[in-house]
Every structure is written in C-alpha cells, then in structure tokens.
Design a protein around this motif. Structure first.
Motif, PDB file in Angstrom:
ATOM      1  N   GLU A   1      -7.629   2.425   2.885  1.00 43.23           N
ATOM      2  CA  GLU A   1      -6.247   2.070   2.552  1.00 43.23           C
ATOM      3  C   GLU A   1      -5.823   0.835   3.334  1.00 43.23           C
ATOM      4  OE1 GLU A   1      -5.783   6.776   2.898  1.00 43.23           O
ATOM      5  OE2 GLU A   1      -6.673   5.214   4.148  1.00 43.23           O
ATOM      6  N   SER A   2      -4.821   0.162   2.812  1.00 39.53           N
ATOM      7  CA  SER A   2      -4.205  -0.962   3.506  1.00 39.53           C
ATOM      8  C   SER A   2      -2.787  -1.128   2.977  1.00 39.53           C
ATOM      9  CB  SER A   2      -5.005  -2.248   3.290  1.00 39.53           C
ATOM     10  OG  SER A   2      -5.050  -2.589   1.927  1.00 39.53           O
ATOM     11  N   GLY A   3      -1.988  -1.884   3.715  1.00 36.42           N
ATOM     12  CA  GLY A   3      -0.651  -2.205   3.258  1.00 36.42           C
ATOM     13  C   GLY A   3       0.473  -1.533   4.026  1.00 36.42           C
ATOM     14  N   GLY A   4       0.136  -0.563   4.870  1.00 39.41           N
ATOM     15  CA  GLY A   4       1.186   0.067   5.646  1.00 39.41           C
ATOM     16  C   GLY A   4       1.798  -0.908   6.640  1.00 39.41           C
ATOM     17  N   ASP A   5       3.090  -0.727   6.899  1.00 46.53           N
ATOM     18  CA  ASP A   5       3.778  -1.678   7.775  1.00 46.53           C
ATOM     19  C   ASP A   5       5.127  -1.094   8.173  1.00 46.53           C
ATOM     20  OD1 ASP A   5       3.979  -5.337   7.509  1.00 46.53           O
ATOM     21  OD2 ASP A   5       4.331  -3.958   9.199  1.00 46.53           O
ATOM     22  N   LEU A   6       5.836  -1.843   9.016  1.00 45.04           N
ATOM     23  CA  LEU A   6       7.218  -1.535   9.369  1.00 45.04           C
ATOM     24  C   LEU A   6       8.119  -2.321   8.429  1.00 45.04           C
ATOM     25  CD1 LEU A   6       9.531  -0.531  11.224  1.00 45.04           C
ATOM     26  CD2 LEU A   6       9.052  -2.524  12.686  1.00 45.04           C
ATOM     27  N   VAL A   7       9.057  -1.637   7.798  1.00 43.24           N
ATOM     28  CA  VAL A   7       9.945  -2.287   6.851  1.00 43.24           C
ATOM     29  C   VAL A   7      11.357  -1.727   7.038  1.00 43.24           C
ATOM     30  CG1 VAL A   7       9.465  -0.602   5.019  1.00 43.24           C
ATOM     31  CG2 VAL A   7      10.226  -2.908   4.423  1.00 43.24           C
ATOM     32  N   GLN A   8      12.339  -2.542   6.704  1.00 39.98           N
ATOM     33  CA  GLN A   8      13.718  -2.075   6.806  1.00 39.98           C
ATOM     34  C   GLN A   8      14.071  -1.184   5.623  1.00 39.98           C
ATOM     35  OE1 GLN A   8      16.233  -5.557   7.240  1.00 39.98           O
ATOM     36  NE2 GLN A   8      16.229  -5.339   9.466  1.00 39.98           N
ATOM     37  N   SER A   9      15.021  -0.326   5.826  1.00 35.87           N
ATOM     38  CA  SER A   9      15.514   0.519   4.742  1.00 35.87           C
ATOM     39  C   SER A   9      15.955  -0.360   3.573  1.00 35.87           C
ATOM     40  CB  SER A   9      16.692   1.356   5.246  1.00 35.87           C
ATOM     41  OG  SER A   9      17.170   2.206   4.240  1.00 35.87           O
ATOM     42  N   GLY A  10      15.545   0.036   2.377  1.00 34.85           N
ATOM     43  CA  GLY A  10      15.835  -0.758   1.185  1.00 34.85           C
ATOM     44  C   GLY A  10      14.739  -1.739   0.832  1.00 34.85           C
ATOM     45  N   GLY A  11      13.786  -1.899   1.718  1.00 34.11           N
ATOM     46  CA  GLY A  11      12.700  -2.841   1.493  1.00 34.11           C
ATOM     47  C   GLY A  11      11.589  -2.271   0.630  1.00 34.11           C
ATOM     48  N   SER A  12      10.538  -3.072   0.484  1.00 35.93           N
ATOM     49  CA  SER A  12       9.414  -2.696  -0.374  1.00 35.93           C
ATOM     50  C   SER A  12       8.089  -2.884   0.343  1.00 35.93           C
ATOM     51  CB  SER A  12       9.408  -3.559  -1.650  1.00 35.93           C
ATOM     52  OG  SER A  12      10.572  -3.354  -2.418  1.00 35.93           O
ATOM     53  N   LEU A  13       7.123  -2.084  -0.073  1.00 36.11           N
ATOM     54  CA  LEU A  13       5.750  -2.221   0.393  1.00 36.11           C
ATOM     55  C   LEU A  13       4.814  -1.897  -0.756  1.00 36.11           C
ATOM     56  CD1 LEU A  13       5.576  -0.468   3.897  1.00 36.11           C
ATOM     57  CD2 LEU A  13       5.306  -2.920   3.445  1.00 36.11           C
ATOM     58  N   ARG A  14       3.620  -2.460  -0.693  1.00 33.23           N
ATOM     59  CA  ARG A  14       2.586  -2.122  -1.669  1.00 33.23           C
ATOM     60  C   ARG A  14       1.345  -1.659  -0.918  1.00 33.23           C
ATOM     61  NH1 ARG A  14      -1.205  -5.761  -5.572  1.00 33.23           N
ATOM     62  NH2 ARG A  14      -1.202  -4.408  -7.422  1.00 33.23           N
ATOM     63  N   LEU A  15       0.972  -0.435  -1.161  1.00 29.44           N
ATOM     64  CA  LEU A  15      -0.240   0.115  -0.558  1.00 29.44           C
ATOM     65  C   LEU A  15      -1.403  -0.049  -1.525  1.00 29.44           C
ATOM     66  CD1 LEU A  15       1.105   3.468   0.945  1.00 29.44           C
ATOM     67  CD2 LEU A  15       1.147   1.169   1.935  1.00 29.44           C
ATOM     68  N   SER A  16      -2.578  -0.275  -0.951  1.00 31.58           N
ATOM     69  CA  SER A  16      -3.801  -0.368  -1.748  1.00 31.58           C
ATOM     70  C   SER A  16      -4.848   0.574  -1.178  1.00 31.58           C
ATOM     71  CB  SER A  16      -4.355  -1.789  -1.733  1.00 31.58           C
ATOM     72  OG  SER A  16      -3.437  -2.715  -2.249  1.00 31.58           O
ATOM     73  N   CYS A  17      -5.715   1.056  -2.039  1.00 28.64           N
ATOM     74  CA  CYS A  17      -6.814   1.919  -1.608  1.00 28.64           C
ATOM     75  C   CYS A  17      -8.027   1.594  -2.461  1.00 28.64           C
ATOM     76  CB  CYS A  17      -6.437   3.378  -1.753  1.00 28.64           C
ATOM     77  SG  CYS A  17      -7.808   4.521  -1.481  1.00 28.64           S
ATOM     78  N   VAL A  18      -9.101   1.204  -1.796  1.00 27.82           N
ATOM     79  CA  VAL A  18     -10.332   0.852  -2.490  1.00 27.82           C
ATOM     80  C   VAL A  18     -11.395   1.898  -2.192  1.00 27.82           C
ATOM     81  CG1 VAL A  18     -12.082  -0.903  -2.851  1.00 27.82           C
ATOM     82  CG2 VAL A  18      -9.768  -1.581  -2.236  1.00 27.82           C
ATOM     83  N   ALA A  19     -12.098   2.316  -3.231  1.00 26.40           N
ATOM     84  CA  ALA A  19     -13.199   3.260  -3.065  1.00 26.40           C
ATOM     85  C   ALA A  19     -14.510   2.486  -3.004  1.00 26.40           C
ATOM     86  CB  ALA A  19     -13.228   4.256  -4.210  1.00 26.40           C
ATOM     87  N   PHE A  20     -15.272   2.731  -1.945  1.00 23.81           N
ATOM     88  CA  PHE A  20     -16.566   2.078  -1.750  1.00 23.81           C
ATOM     89  C   PHE A  20     -17.672   3.127  -1.786  1.00 23.81           C
ATOM     90  CE2 PHE A  20     -15.146  -2.087  -0.572  1.00 23.81           C
ATOM     91  CZ  PHE A  20     -13.932  -1.920   0.080  1.00 23.81           C
ATOM     92  N   GLY A  21     -18.863   2.677  -2.184  1.00 19.66           N
ATOM     93  CA  GLY A  21     -20.023   3.553  -2.103  1.00 19.66           C
ATOM     94  C   GLY A  21     -20.681   3.756  -3.450  1.00 19.66           C
ATOM     95  N   THR A  22     -21.455   4.826  -3.518  1.00 11.38           N
ATOM     96  CA  THR A  22     -22.141   5.165  -4.755  1.00 11.38           C
ATOM     97  C   THR A  22     -21.169   5.912  -5.655  1.00 11.38           C
ATOM     98  OG1 THR A  22     -24.231   5.368  -3.561  1.00 11.38           O
ATOM     99  CG2 THR A  22     -24.092   6.374  -5.754  1.00 11.38           C
ATOM    100  N   ILE A  23     -20.758   5.273  -6.736  1.00 11.46           N
ATOM    101  CA  ILE A  23     -19.720   5.834  -7.602  1.00 11.46           C
ATOM    102  C   ILE A  23     -20.158   5.760  -9.046  1.00 11.46           C
ATOM    103  CG2 ILE A  23     -17.353   5.594  -8.425  1.00 11.46           C
ATOM    104  CD1 ILE A  23     -16.683   4.403  -5.636  1.00 11.46           C
TER     105      ILE A  23
END
Length: 121
Positions: free
Chosen positions: A6-28
């Motif tokens: 995962e990535s994208g976590g952060d400190l943000v003010q109330s009312g703000g926005s964030l976008r989290l991402s999650c990439v799957a790696f390996g034998t899929i």
C-alpha cells in the motif's frame, strides 16, 4: 508468494482528500475481490470498501458518497479515493485481495502491511 504493497497514507486536514494505492506483486493467476479495511486504535478492523473482479462495489455506510474504490486489473492495483475526510476516518488502512496463484490452486486471502491515514480537525 504474493505481496500487497500500500501507499498514499498521509496527514491531511479535515475536509481534505487522499488517494490510497495497493499493488499486488508475485505469482498471480487471477485476483478476485479486492478491498480496503481500516483499524483505528482500540477498535476492530472494519471493511471500508470492496470491489469484485467485474467492478461491482460495496461500501461501509460511514464512507458512502465520500470514498470511491476502483481497480486496474492490468496493473493488479486497487485504489481508494477518499474525499471530505473526517477525523473519524483516521486509521491504519489495509489492502486485501483474494488471489489465485495458479489456475488449479484455490484462492487465498492476502493482506498488505497497512498505511497510516491521519486527519486533523
């Protein structure tokens, strides 16, 4: 072996926005449902949003209308767009995926390591 990062976590003010991402790696071979869960201190882990391989979605009532889950199957990636964030959204957010590593192998559930989202009031 499958890893979810995962990535994208952060400190943000109330009312703000964030976008989290999650990439799957390996034998899929195939990824079925993918989802985001969160866990705040002293609370149980809870489902935030889920998306199937065909794109059907499900949301916790507390985030409906504010969060949007999406996925890019070609990139083995799931996203969580979080808008109008509230202090009560603060938590560690975990990615989850049901993965088949081979066509003849039953699917297993994998978890990421988590990414911290902090919302200041």
């Amino acid at each position: 072996q499958v890893q979810l990062v995962e990535s994208g976590g952060d400190l943000v003010q109330s009312g703000g926005s964030l976008r989290l991402s999650c990439v799957a790696f390996g034998t899929i071979f195939r990824i079925n449902a993918m989802g985001w869960y969160r866990q705040a201190p002293g609370k149980q882990r809870e489902l935030v949003a889920l998306i199937t391989s065909s794109g059907s979605t499900n949301y916790a009532d507390s985030v409906k209308g504010r969060f949007t889950i999406s996925r890019d199957n070609a990139k083995n990636t799931v996203y969580l767009q979080m808008n109008s964030l509230k202090p009560e959204d603060a938590a560690v957010y975990y990615c989850n995926a049901e993965v088949q590593v081979r066509a003849w192998v039953p699917r297993n559930t994998y978890w990421g390591q988590g990414t911290q989202v902090t919302v200041s009031s």
